[in-house]
Structures are given as C-alpha cells and as structure tokens.
Design an enzyme around this catalytic site. Structure first.
Site, short mmCIF file in Angstrom:
data_model
loop_
_atom_site.label_atom_id
_atom_site.label_comp_id
_atom_site.label_asym_id
_atom_site.label_seq_id
_atom_site.Cartn_x
_atom_site.Cartn_y
_atom_site.Cartn_z
N SER A 133 3.07 -3.07 -5.32
CA SER A 133 3.17 -4.38 -4.66
C SER A 133 2.11 -5.35 -5.18
CB SER A 133 3.05 -4.23 -3.14
OG SER A 133 1.81 -3.63 -2.78
N SER A 134 0.90 -4.89 -5.44
CA SER A 134 -0.15 -5.80 -5.91
C SER A 134 0.16 -6.30 -7.32
CB SER A 134 -1.53 -5.13 -5.87
OG SER A 134 -1.62 -4.09 -6.82
N GLY A 161 0.77 -1.23 0.00
CA GLY A 161 0.00 0.00 0.00
C GLY A 161 0.80 1.28 0.00
N LEU A 186 4.23 1.45 -4.55
CA LEU A 186 5.38 0.88 -5.26
C LEU A 186 4.99 -0.34 -6.09
CD1 LEU A 186 8.19 1.15 -2.53
CD2 LEU A 186 7.63 2.75 -4.39
N ASP A 243 1.19 -0.61 -13.91
CA ASP A 243 2.01 -1.29 -12.89
C ASP A 243 2.39 -2.70 -13.33
OD1 ASP A 243 1.54 1.01 -11.52
OD2 ASP A 243 0.83 0.05 -9.68
N GLU A 258 -4.99 -7.91 -11.30
CA GLU A 258 -5.07 -6.51 -10.85
C GLU A 258 -6.51 -6.01 -10.90
OE1 GLU A 258 -2.60 -5.13 -9.07
OE2 GLU A 258 -1.95 -3.60 -10.52
#
Length: 390
Positions: free
Chosen positions: A147-148, A142, A145, A205, A194
């Site tokens: 992460s997910s 969160g 960066l 991302d 995502e």
C-alpha cells in the site's frame, strides 16, 4: 488542470524470506489500486495559496499555506523533477514538526511518514504551487500488499504528469501509461518516497507497482517478467499484525541452528520461484482448456510446496493455518504472502471454479473475522488520465 493517477498493490507469489538468503523470488501486481486526484488552479484568481492533502480512507485532511512550505523546504523552488533527490533526516524532522500542528490521532500516527513523503515528492516535482490532492485506496494498510509503494507511485505519477519533465498527451481519453523512460523516473521518485516511509526499502514494491505485471528478483537484481496467463487470486487479510523485522531475524536464527537443513530449504525455494516464473511466462501450446488447467495444477503444487517450506522457516501463524484449512476443504491451494506471522494469504482461484464455491469460501473466511479480496494478478502498473475522463 486535473490529473488522476493510479498504481497497483503487489503480492509475493514465491520466495519470501528465502530471498533474504540469496534465493530468487517472484512478485506480481494485483488489480487493487491506490488512486490520486491532483487539481492545480486554472487561473491566478483560483489560487488560494495552499496545498491540501485529503486522505479519504483514514478520514484525515491536511492543508498548508505555500509560505509555510517555503519555510520548511526552502530549497524546493530549486529542485529539478528530472533528478530524483533523497530527503535528508534533518528535512524529515522539519516536516514532522509541521505535522505536530495537526494533532494526528495516536491510532493513525503511522500516517505521518506518508504525509512527509507526500510533501517531499510534491515540492520536489512541482515546486511551490497551490493544489488540492485527494488519495483513496482499495488496498488495506499494513497488510503486506504494497500500500505504501502504491501511494508513492501514484503520487509520483500524478505530479510528473503535470510537470515539464515528462511527455504526455493531454487530449488522450482514458487511462494511459508513461513511456519507459518516464516510468523509470516515476519509479525513482516513488523509491525516494518509500525511503522516507520505510528507511531501507528493497525497491521491489515500487518497481512492481510502477511497471505492473511480474518481476523476479534475486540478490538485488530485478527482472521484469511478462505473464502469458491470466490468474485470479483470493487474497485473505487475516488482520493480524506482524513484526516483519522480528520474523526475518527468526528465520536467520533458525538458519544458524540448522545450517544444512535451512540451506536446503532455501535452495528448494529457489527452484520453486524459477519454475513459477517459467510456467507463467510460457505460451499455451493449444487453445483448449487442458493446457491451461495443467499449468494451473502445476502452480497449485508449487504454492503448496512453498507454503510447506515457509512453515519449515517458522513464519506461519494460527490465522494463516485457519485460512489453509478452510480453503483446503474446497480443494483450493493457499500460501502466505509476504512476511507471514499473520498478514495476507493467497488462494488460487482456478478458471473453471464456480462462483458458488467462491462465495462459500469467502463466507466461511469472513465468519472468522478475515477480510477477503479478489484480484487478477500481473496487470498494468502506473496509469494516469486527465480531466476525470473514464
């Protein structure tokens, strides 16, 4: 059979918020990874008929009998790994009802959507096979960066590596990348993950995480960029949560109130993003340090200008300003990355900067309660290897 896959996080180097209003932005992968270990039974005797997911960093483990998975995902046996499919809302609801059995702590309830993404990707790509999956990450959750995305990309890579849909060399030692066609497939699956987690992601991302290096994006078009510079960044996680949707809406409201001024701000950001991409793609004209130093100085100026424009948009924060003031004392240039309002701040670490100075900066920032990470930018994307080889 065991495979390990890893995928990097991402940072926005230039153009955040303005990209929503049609300007270009530049993003880069960072050498901080989410890693997945996937082990399938080596023989029928080893098959305990369960799928286990261990999320090391949050201390949670989930396990489902294969028969239970078949109940909630009855069509999984008919899925085709080479044809990425979207997980519908009704399917998501069914998976969530199964997660209720695990009594996920309230503080970690946000993990649920990631577990749904895991089950969808796993069953869609590998079907109803027993397996043990372990996930760990160097990326703070969160913090903006990616992460997910790194989670979804590394899962997709590990699952595809043991599927029949991609060509891999099982005897290769060390980390290896998919071919471009298989990278595209992994990226499409990661995007489906995502969508489960974020609803309507941009795709930026997961694309950065899959392909690595840098990308430039504008009005929905994504262009991969190859960097000819090795840049190192200090990434400061302020640990201040932010509401991305509210911050984006705030910039839009400011534009409505000051149309001409904000249009000029967005146009300036466009020039900065394009120049940033041009500098980082250009080759050095000589082997000496002077040319590289001059490029670093130009990048520092662009970062400084971009930060000023982000302040004009109203997305800075007292925690971000604290990082800016602290690094400025050491003649270092910083800018927020992502939505702002907290989150993370980038500080360029020049190649000739001494380790002592870096240590002092980090010490001072950590005294403020911030988390500091150092990473090179623009490295490799999704990679995998077999049998735990290093």
């Amino acid at each position: 059979m065991e495979v390990r896959a890893r995928a990097p996080g991402k940072i926005i180097l230039a153009g955040e918020h303005a990209v929503v209003h049609g300007s270009a932005a530049v993003a880069a992968s960072i050498a901080l990874y989410t890693s997945v270990s996937l082990r399938l039974p080596s023989s029928p005797q080893d098959n305990d008929d369960t799928v286990t997911l261990n999320l090391l960093d949050v201390g949670l483990e989930f396990s489902w009998p294969i028969e239970r998975i078949k109940e909630i995902l009855p069509d999984s046996a008919n899925s085709i790994a080479s044809l990425p499919a979207t997980c519908g809302e009704e399917t998501i609801k069914r998976i969530l009802t199964v997660l209720e059995e695990f009594n996920i702590p309230e503080a970690k309830i946000g993990i649920a959507s990631g577990v749904v993404a895991f089950l969808w990707l796993y069953t869609s790509i590998l079907g109803n096979k027993a397996a043990k999956v372990i996930v760990s990450s160097e990326l703070p959750l969160g913090s903006g960066l990616g992460s997910s995305a790194a989670f979804c990309v590394s899962l997709s890579g590990a699952f595809l590596a043991l599927s029949d849909s991609v060509k891999v060399d099982f005897d290769h030692e060390g980390w290896v990348s998919f071919g471009e066609k298989d990278q595209q497939l992994a990226n499409k699956w990661a995007f489906e993950g995502e969508k489960i987690i974020h609803g309507k992601p941009s795709g930026i991302d997961n694309t950065v995480s899959t392909f690595g290096n840098l990308i430039k994006f504008k009005s929905g078009a994504i262009t991969c960029i190859k960097s000819n510079m090795t840049l190192k960044m200090l990434i400061t996680n302020t640990k201040v949560g932010r509401n991305t949707k509210a911050l984006v809406a705030g910039v839009s409201e400011r534009k409505k109130r000051h149309v001409d001024a904000m249009t000029s701000v967005f146009a300036a950001v466009e020039f900065i993003s394009n120049e940033f991409a041009s500098i980082i793609q250009s080759t050095l004209v000589s082997d000496d340090d002077d040319d590289f130093i001059k490029k670093e100085e130009r990048i520092q100026e662009l970062m400084e200008m971009n930060q000023g424009l982000l302040q004009c948009m109203g997305v800075s924060h007292v925690s971000i300003e604290t990082v800016l003031q602290t690094t400025r004392k050491y003649q270092l240039t910083s800018k927020l990355t992502g939505a702002g309002g907290g989150g993370c701040v980038l500080t360029l670490l020049p190649a000739l900067l001494s380790a002592k100075v870096i240590d002092k900066v980090i010490e001072e920032l950590e005294q403020c309660g911030f988390q500091c990470l150092i990473a090179e930018i623009g490295g490799n994307g999704l990679e995998f290897r077999f049998d735990g080889r290093s």
